[in-house]
Write a protein that holds these residues in place. Structure first.
Motif, short mmCIF file in Angstrom:
data_model
loop_
_atom_site.label_atom_id
_atom_site.label_comp_id
_atom_site.label_asym_id
_atom_site.label_seq_id
_atom_site.Cartn_x
_atom_site.Cartn_y
_atom_site.Cartn_z
N LYS A 248 7.00 -1.18 -8.81
CA LYS A 248 6.64 0.03 -8.07
C LYS A 248 5.20 0.41 -8.40
CE LYS A 248 11.31 2.01 -8.15
NZ LYS A 248 12.14 3.18 -8.53
N ASP A 249 4.55 1.04 -7.41
CA ASP A 249 3.23 1.63 -7.64
C ASP A 249 3.00 2.67 -6.56
OD1 ASP A 249 0.79 2.21 -8.72
OD2 ASP A 249 -0.04 0.18 -8.53
N THR A 250 2.00 3.52 -6.78
CA THR A 250 1.72 4.58 -5.82
C THR A 250 0.37 4.34 -5.14
OG1 THR A 250 0.76 5.94 -7.59
CG2 THR A 250 3.08 6.32 -7.03
N TYR A 251 0.30 4.76 -3.87
CA TYR A 251 -0.91 4.57 -3.06
C TYR A 251 -1.11 5.79 -2.17
CZ TYR A 251 -0.02 -0.25 -4.47
OH TYR A 251 0.22 -1.38 -5.20
N ASP A 252 -2.35 5.94 -1.72
CA ASP A 252 -2.63 7.00 -0.75
C ASP A 252 -2.28 6.54 0.67
OD1 ASP A 252 -3.82 8.88 -2.63
OD2 ASP A 252 -5.48 7.46 -2.76
N SER A 253 -2.46 5.24 0.94
CA SER A 253 -2.17 4.69 2.27
C SER A 253 -1.53 3.32 2.14
CB SER A 253 -3.47 4.54 3.09
OG SER A 253 -4.11 5.78 3.27
N VAL A 254 -0.66 3.02 3.10
CA VAL A 254 -0.07 1.68 3.21
C VAL A 254 -0.41 1.15 4.60
CG1 VAL A 254 2.03 0.29 3.21
CG2 VAL A 254 1.80 2.21 1.61
N LEU A 255 -1.16 0.05 4.62
CA LEU A 255 -1.58 -0.55 5.88
C LEU A 255 -0.75 -1.81 6.14
CD1 LEU A 255 -3.67 -0.85 8.25
CD2 LEU A 255 -5.07 -2.19 6.66
N TRP A 256 0.01 -1.78 7.24
CA TRP A 256 0.82 -2.95 7.60
C TRP A 256 -0.01 -3.89 8.48
CZ3 TRP A 256 5.05 -3.25 4.82
CH2 TRP A 256 5.66 -2.08 4.37
N ALA A 257 -0.14 -5.12 8.03
CA ALA A 257 -0.85 -6.15 8.80
C ALA A 257 0.00 -7.41 8.79
CB ALA A 257 -2.23 -6.40 8.20
N VAL A 258 1.18 -7.28 9.41
CA VAL A 258 2.21 -8.33 9.33
C VAL A 258 2.41 -9.03 10.67
CG1 VAL A 258 3.41 -7.30 7.38
CG2 VAL A 258 3.98 -6.55 9.70
N GLY A 259 1.37 -9.01 11.50
CA GLY A 259 1.46 -9.71 12.79
C GLY A 259 1.35 -8.76 13.96
N ARG A 260 1.28 -9.36 15.15
CA ARG A 260 1.13 -8.59 16.37
C ARG A 260 2.20 -9.01 17.38
NH1 ARG A 260 -3.58 -5.87 16.79
NH2 ARG A 260 -3.62 -5.96 19.07
N ALA A 261 2.56 -8.08 18.25
CA ALA A 261 3.55 -8.35 19.29
C ALA A 261 2.89 -8.20 20.66
CB ALA A 261 4.72 -7.39 19.17
N PRO A 262 3.16 -9.11 21.60
CA PRO A 262 2.55 -9.01 22.92
C PRO A 262 3.09 -7.81 23.70
CG PRO A 262 4.21 -10.74 22.89
CD PRO A 262 4.05 -10.27 21.48
N GLU A 263 2.24 -7.20 24.50
CA GLU A 263 2.63 -6.04 25.31
C GLU A 263 3.23 -6.53 26.63
OE1 GLU A 263 1.35 -2.04 24.69
OE2 GLU A 263 2.84 -3.18 23.57
N THR A 264 4.44 -7.04 26.54
CA THR A 264 5.08 -7.60 27.73
C THR A 264 6.41 -6.95 28.08
OG1 THR A 264 6.08 -9.31 26.32
CG2 THR A 264 4.03 -9.88 27.44
N THR A 265 6.97 -6.16 27.17
CA THR A 265 8.33 -5.66 27.37
C THR A 265 8.45 -4.67 28.53
OG1 THR A 265 7.93 -3.97 25.68
CG2 THR A 265 9.00 -6.01 24.97
N ALA A 266 7.41 -3.94 28.85
CA ALA A 266 7.50 -2.90 29.88
C ALA A 266 6.94 -3.34 31.22
CB ALA A 266 6.75 -1.64 29.40
N LEU A 267 6.73 -4.64 31.39
CA LEU A 267 6.09 -5.13 32.63
C LEU A 267 7.08 -5.49 33.73
CD1 LEU A 267 3.34 -7.41 31.03
CD2 LEU A 267 2.97 -5.27 32.26
#
Length: 467
Positions: A296-315
């Motif tokens: 465990k550790d403490t942080y001011d911010s947690v940045l998720w950079a675990v990949g990207r998803a295409p914007e296709t679901t609402a098309l």
């Protein structure tokens, strides 16, 4: 109704919205409708308009989970390449200040960085680009509509405004260039509630403070690199390997340099949960995959950079039969960017097996526009596309990694030429150059065709572009 059919019209009803469009013997509202106002979509629409096509482009930005929103121009302009490169430059300037003393500059007093000043300057520049894109569309007579586009059929797009008002457009051809958005690990408790992504980082008004970056993609390492360079306590949590898909020897040099210059790495670890304490800081719990121990550790911010998803679901792709890779969500496209449905095309980050790179999308968009206008038959060449990772020690490459070359030709079929070097600007400043390296991967036989070139060092992007 018979009279209408004789006139070449077809009536359709979608929910409570009724509209009319001409069939193939008639005309359409536009020659081309582009859904997506990112770099690729804008390039395609402007090129088509210059070739005499009547063009409309639809662009709509859904606010991030944290409510961050931005203007016309897509990921690269607003939350990608442009602000990233500018903040990378800010960090490099900090390093240059350290070097300056060795070069004779007298710098008195404490040198510190003001996140708020930098953020305001970067954000103002981005807004100027948003405005510039709108002006360019107007100058080239491209109709810009701030609407969320959805396909109705192979010639019809329905756009919805922020207030819910719907507009219907018909076109001979429809191009999808909606790009992608960062993913959250929704299975991790507190990840969405307490974390941010690259969609938010560049628009923060206040410094993110002590930051945990989860992931080891180029986005993760670039962000961690400039955060460290700006003087922030930054840790990168790597679940498996860094820079997957890139040459792993070069990846090791990049992360070694980052570690030696202040970025902390925790390797082979998996986040378990994120909690906000009463003090306001975030407590992150993770498991070491090798030992099974919990940390465990403490942080001011947690940045998720675990990949990207295409914007296709609402098309509305399913209803039309547009084929999508069910695992990635990306649209399956041919060499000419065509989809499985006639008159519907897709390119850029949403295309299956396409590089997620802005210059590539711009080039592909222009070539597609020329083909649709009947002005060219040239296809986009996706082989040997160069790219650069803007980490503190930049990494540029083009062609195959050493691993991929060996996979294709066998270990005995590959020859590697390599050298460490010392950049001249490192000498007087007495900077460590142990990770500055160049590698050329060649075919062993014949003329020793170059299969891949890899370079770590200052200005790697410009060096790679030259080659």
């Amino acid at each position: 109704m018979a009279a209408l059919r004789k006139a070449g019209f077809l009536w359709r009803r979608t929910g409570s919205l009724k509209f009319c469009r001409r069939n193939l013997t008639g005309t359409y509202d536009y020659d081309l409708v582009v859904i997506g106002g990112g770099s690729g979509g804008l390039a395609c629409s402007k090129e088509a308009a210059q070739l005499g096509q009547k063009v409309a482009v639809l662009d709509y930005v859904e606010p991030s989970v944290k409510g961050t929103k931005w203007g016309l121009g897509g990921t690269c302009v607003n939350v990608g390449c442009i602000p990233k490169k500018l903040m990378h430059q800010a960090a490099l300037l900090g390093t240059a200040l350290q070097d300056a003393r060795k070069y004779g500059w007298k710098i008195s007093g404490e040198v510190s960085h003001d996140w708020c000043q930098m953020a305001e300057s970067v954000q103002n520049h981005v807004r100027s680009l948003n405005w510039g894109h709108r002006v360019q569309l107007q100058d080239k007579k491209v109709k810009y509509l701030n609407l969320k586009g959805r396909l109705v059929d192979e010639h019809t797009v329905k756009g919805q405004s922020r207030t819910g008002k719907e507009t219907v457009l018909t076109a001979k051809n429809v191009v999808i260039a909606t790009g992608g958005r960062p993913k959250y690990p929704a299975h991790v408790p507190g990840a969405v509630e307490h974390g941010i992504t690259s969609d938010d980082l560049f628009w923060l008004k206040q410094s993110p403070g002590k930051t945990l970056v989860v992931g080891a993609s180029y986005v993760a390492l670039e962000c961690a690199g400039f955060l460290t360079g700006l003087g922030l306590d930054t840790t990168v949590m790597v679940c498996s390997v860094a820079l997957r898909g890139f040459d792993q020897q070069m990846s090791g040099l990049v992360t070694d340099y980052m570690e030696s210059h202040g970025t902390e790495f925790v390797w082979k670890c998996v986040p378990e949960r994120v909690e906000r304490l009463t003090s306001g800081v975030l407590r992150v719990t993770w498991t070491d995959s090798q030992t099974g121990r919990e940390h465990k550790d403490t942080y001011d911010s947690v940045l998720w950079a675990v990949g990207r998803a295409p914007e296709t679901t609402a098309l509305g792709l399913d209803q039309l039969g547009v084929k999508v890779n069910q695992e990635t969500g990306k649209i399956i496209v041919g060499a000419d960017e065509s989809t499985s449905v006639p008159n519907i095309y897709a390119f850029g980050d949403i295309g299956e097996s396409r590089p997620e790179l802005t210059p590539t999308a711009i080039k592909a968009g222009k070539l597609l526009a020329r083909r649709l206008a009947g002005q060219s038959q040239q296809l986009m060449d996706y082989d040997n596309v160069p790219t650069t990772v803007f980490t503190p020690l930049e990494y540029g490459c083009v062609g195959l990694s050493e691993e991929e070359a060996e996979r294709r030709l066998g270990k005995d079929g590959v020859e590697v030429y390599h050298a460490f070097y010392r950049p001249l600007e490192f000498t007087v400043a007495e900077r460590d150059a142990s990770q500055c390296y160049i590698k050329v991967v060649c075919e062993r036989g014949g003329d020793q065709k170059i299969l891949g070139l890899h370079f770590t060092g200052p200005n790697a992007g410009e060096v790679t572009q030259g080659f």
